[in-house]
Design an enzyme around this catalytic site. Structure first.
Site, PDB file in Angstrom:
ATOM      1  CG  HIS A 272      -7.316   2.744   1.574  1.00 34.77           C
ATOM      2  ND1 HIS A 272      -6.665   2.971   2.647  1.00 34.77           N
ATOM      3  CD2 HIS A 272      -6.755   2.040   0.627  1.00 34.77           C
ATOM      4  CE1 HIS A 272      -5.474   2.545   2.241  1.00 34.77           C
ATOM      5  NE2 HIS A 272      -5.508   2.027   1.098  1.00 34.77           N
TER       6      HIS A 272
ATOM      7  CB  CYS B  13      -0.977   0.105   1.204  1.00 35.43           C
ATOM      8  SG  CYS B  13      -2.150   1.402   1.582  1.00 35.43           S
TER       9      CYS B  13
ATOM     10  CG  HIS C 162      -5.709  -2.149  -1.283  1.00 33.28           C
ATOM     11  ND1 HIS C 162      -4.831  -2.850  -0.509  1.00 33.28           N
ATOM     12  CD2 HIS C 162      -5.415  -0.840  -1.151  1.00 33.28           C
ATOM     13  CE1 HIS C 162      -3.700  -1.731  -0.015  1.00 33.28           C
ATOM     14  NE2 HIS C 162      -4.436  -0.660  -0.418  1.00 33.28           N
ATOM     15  CD  GLU C 163      -7.114   1.810  -3.258  1.00 29.02           C
ATOM     16  OE1 GLU C 163      -7.124   2.640  -2.833  1.00 29.02           O
ATOM     17  OE2 GLU C 163      -5.974   1.146  -3.539  1.00 29.02           O
TER      18      GLU C 163
END
Length: 165
Positions: A141, A95, A137-138
């Protein structure tokens, strides 16, 4: 608009649940442009608004920036949600907000993602492989999660990145 600094863990914005936004809002459009500019200047393939200091539900993904990867090209999604995950797999992940480490994380080989484009259209994307990983992954976030939060064992599944020199 501008290239923004990428926040690093443990910055509190990275651990905040992001707010939904309206695609037609000029502020949303400005954040999206900042994400695009920052991604273009970075070595990464995707960014979420919290990584540049905005706790808003906006992401950009472009896995074609990595050699040999296909995918849907450059995608900006507002208020994205993951509808389906299939094919669980442990993968090594890194990341831009945790630049010194990578880790083994449970992700899925396929992901169906829905969101709103900058022009207000609802789109549903079927993604696989590296692109599916990037969307998972995003979206994490946006929910205040880092890949560090998904590591089973910090002693066996977290790795310091090798540095050149």
């Amino acid at each position: 608009m501008a290239i923004r600094p990428i926040l690093h863990y443990p910055h509190p914005t990275l651990k905040t649940t992001s707010a939904a936004v309206a695609p037609c809002d000029p502020a949303t459009q400005a954040v999206a442009q900042d994400l695009l500019d920052t991604l273009a200047a970075s070595p990464g393939v995707a960014l979420a608004a919290p990584q540049i200091g905005y706790a808003l539900r906006v992401i950009v993904v472009d896995v074609s920036r990595k050699n040999g990867e296909q995918g849907h090209g450059l995608i900006v999604l507002i208020n994205p949600v993951i509808l389906v995950l299939e094919g669980p797999k442990i993968l090594r992940e890194g990341c831009l907000s945790v630049p010194d480490y990578t880790g083994n994380v449970l992700r899925h080989e396929q992901a169906v993602v829905e969101g709103i484009t900058l022009d207000g259209r609802v789109v549903t994307l079927s993604t696989s492989g590296f692109e599916a990983l990037a969307f998972q992954h995003e979206v994490d976030h946006l929910n205040g999660l880092l890949f560090l939060d998904r590591i089973q064992s910090l002693s066996t599944d977290l790795f310091r990145r090798k540095t050149s020199g």
